[in-house]
Design an enzyme around this catalytic site. Sequence first.
Site, PDB file in Angstrom:
ATOM      1  N   GLU A  43       0.850  -1.195   0.000  1.00 32.23           N
ATOM      2  CA  GLU A  43       0.000   0.000   0.000  1.00 32.23           C
ATOM      3  C   GLU A  43       0.874   1.229   0.000  1.00 32.23           C
ATOM      4  O   GLU A  43       2.008   1.195   0.480  1.00 32.23           O
ATOM      5  CB  GLU A  43      -0.852   0.057   1.288  1.00 32.23           C
TER       6      GLU A  43
ATOM      7  N   ARG B 109     -15.152  -9.087  14.836  1.00 30.39           N
ATOM      8  CA  ARG B 109     -15.280  -9.510  16.239  1.00 30.39           C
ATOM      9  C   ARG B 109     -15.507  -8.283  17.100  1.00 30.39           C
ATOM     10  O   ARG B 109     -15.452  -7.160  16.616  1.00 30.39           O
ATOM     11  CB  ARG B 109     -13.982 -10.184  16.681  1.00 30.39           C
TER      12      ARG B 109
ATOM     13  N   ARG C 217      -5.558   1.964  27.932  1.00 28.98           N
ATOM     14  CA  ARG C 217      -5.226   0.556  28.173  1.00 28.98           C
ATOM     15  C   ARG C 217      -4.104   0.500  29.198  1.00 28.98           C
ATOM     16  O   ARG C 217      -3.042   1.085  28.978  1.00 28.98           O
ATOM     17  CB  ARG C 217      -4.748  -0.119  26.888  1.00 28.98           C
TER      18      ARG C 217
HETATM   19  P1  ADP Z   1      -3.225  -4.857  11.663  1.00 31.61           P
HETATM   20  O1  ADP Z   1      -4.301  -5.730  11.095  1.00 31.61           O
HETATM   21  O2  ADP Z   1      -1.910  -5.567  11.801  1.00 31.61           O
HETATM   22  O3  ADP Z   1      -3.654  -4.142  12.914  1.00 31.61           O
HETATM   23  P2  ADP Z   1      -3.853  -2.561   9.995  1.00 31.61           P
HETATM   24  O4  ADP Z   1      -3.950  -2.644   8.544  1.00 31.61           O
HETATM   25  O5  ADP Z   1      -5.152  -2.528  10.782  1.00 31.61           O
HETATM   26  O6  ADP Z   1      -2.936  -3.739  10.550  1.00 31.61           O
HETATM   27  O7  ADP Z   1      -3.007  -1.282  10.391  1.00 31.61           O
HETATM   28  C1  ADP Z   1      -2.597  -0.990  11.724  1.00 31.61           C
HETATM   29  C2  ADP Z   1      -2.034   0.415  11.795  1.00 31.61           C
HETATM   30  O8  ADP Z   1      -0.907   0.556  10.924  1.00 31.61           O
HETATM   31  C3  ADP Z   1      -2.976   1.517  11.366  1.00 31.61           C
HETATM   32  O9  ADP Z   1      -3.830   1.930  12.398  1.00 31.61           O
HETATM   33  C4  ADP Z   1      -2.011   2.615  10.950  1.00 31.61           C
HETATM   34  O10 ADP Z   1      -1.510   3.308  12.068  1.00 31.61           O
HETATM   35  C5  ADP Z   1      -0.893   1.840  10.322  1.00 31.61           C
HETATM   36  N1  ADP Z   1      -1.091   1.723   8.856  1.00 31.61           N
HETATM   37  C6  ADP Z   1      -1.686   0.703   8.201  1.00 31.61           C
HETATM   38  N2  ADP Z   1      -1.698   0.919   6.868  1.00 31.61           N
HETATM   39  C7  ADP Z   1      -1.096   2.103   6.664  1.00 31.61           C
HETATM   40  C8  ADP Z   1      -0.790   2.899   5.501  1.00 31.61           C
HETATM   41  N3  ADP Z   1      -1.086   2.478   4.279  1.00 31.61           N
HETATM   42  N4  ADP Z   1      -0.170   4.102   5.688  1.00 31.61           N
HETATM   43  C9  ADP Z   1       0.158   4.526   6.937  1.00 31.61           C
HETATM   44  N5  ADP Z   1      -0.088   3.842   8.054  1.00 31.61           N
HETATM   45  C10 ADP Z   1      -0.709   2.625   7.943  1.00 31.61           C
END
Ligand code: ADP
Length: 458
Positions: free
Chosen positions: A200, A292, A338
């Site tokens: 991404e 969930r 938390r």
């Molecule tokens: P996971 O499933 O491991 O928690 P996520 O896709 O939900 O991963 O992303 C977790 C965090 O990582 C997001 O809240 C954000 O802070 C950061 N993040 C994820 N994708 C991006 C991105 N494309 N650009 C910048 N930060 C990102």
Amino acid sequence: MLHKVLVANRGEIAVRIIRACQEMGIRTVIAYSEADRDSLAVRLADEAVCIGPAAPARSYLNPPALISAAMITGCDAIHPGYGFLSENAYFAEICAECNLAFVGPDAETIRRMGDKAVGRRTMQASGVPIIPGSDGELRNADEAIDVARTIGYPVLLKPSGGGGGRGMRVANDEAELLKTYPTARSEAEAAFGRGDLILEKYLPRVRHIEIQVLADAYGNAIHLGERDCSMQRRHQKIVEESPSPMVNSDLRARMGTAALRGVETIRYVNAGTMEFLVDPDGNYYFIEMNTRIQVEHPVTEMVSRIDLVKWQLRIASGERLTLNQKDVRMRGHAIECRINAEDPVRDFLPSAGEVEFYLPPGGPGVRVDSHLYAGYTLPSAYDSLLAKIITWGDDREEALERMRRALHECIITGIPTTIPFQMALIDDYVFRSGDISTGYLAEMLRKWKEQALFGGES
Ligand code: ADP
């Protein structure tokens, strides 16, 4: 309505589920590991069944042990909580085969949304904006380079089957991407059992905003506004709040509609969360869906006065959602901190041991979700979450003032906790201003550590 529920989890969420069941007249059976024999959940549940040794693979992650515990105690449902088997499609499938209602969506939905590549594609097809990136899983490093050339650097490599913020890697240029690719693959393989990666565009200065949804099996769905989870350490949430200081009613309505469009596309059933990143111009991009209940669900409960766990149970029993979107009226502001058994000064080193003394905070607008009690010995086999302190106020200022008071009131001795860091965070002027992004906590932490360690000015 359900008659008896097996709680296939531990810690604070097991207690939370038992409490909801008790208020609804549903009997509870806690499935516990040998390390959790003395847990609060075992004390509170109607019945308790030991499902194996401390190692999660042999207890909380072991479907046959959990299913047999549910069968021998005559349960008609299993609540998986969060983590462990909560997003395991195979487990949901066997529950269905054994005529046990799985409190969550069906196996097919879990499978689909558990895969970030599929999730992205599905949401894009239903018109929900996604972050520019690869179409699906990357075939090799060459493809990663091709995609990165099209979307521009910096880019982020993400395990497609990942979670918990683990295994993500930023690359600022082609050389870095080439170097990082194999490492990211093997890390993903080790952590999640599959090395598939997606790519991404890495968005700097974004906020993490997620929309809570509730949907029944008859096509009725509502959203319960947003949670702002931008205060993160290594992509893991530390503080959450609702509403977000940066989301206005127009953006809320647009994101809520997008989330519901997603729900409709996949015919989602039960409680779920659509996670988005939002840039300073108010553009939002879907990142993933969690199928969930989430750790941070209480902030939504406090502002909406809707009990999400009770609704999960009602929906799993086949009841209709009797709430309409117009019944959802948010009131005031809620914040969650938390509290982990970690030493913030020593790089958040987790610890275990006996809780000598425990005094949870109380008073107006304070809720504590925790499995602690004085004399409890915290096992080392599991995550370090000790308690969630949630405060509510008429506005953000009051919620923050109550949080400051609650953190000062809270006493946990015998093990280190993250309370000192949370206190500093609540008083941090940038956090107070509300103008932060996902990278801010790391910056704040650096300043705090210098002061905590050296007591100096910074
Ligand atoms: P996971 O499933 O491991 O928690 P996520 O896709 O939900 O991963 O992303 C977790 C965090 O990582 C997001 O809240 C954000 O802070 C950061 N993040 C994820 N994708 C991006 C991105 N494309 N650009 C910048 N930060 C990102």
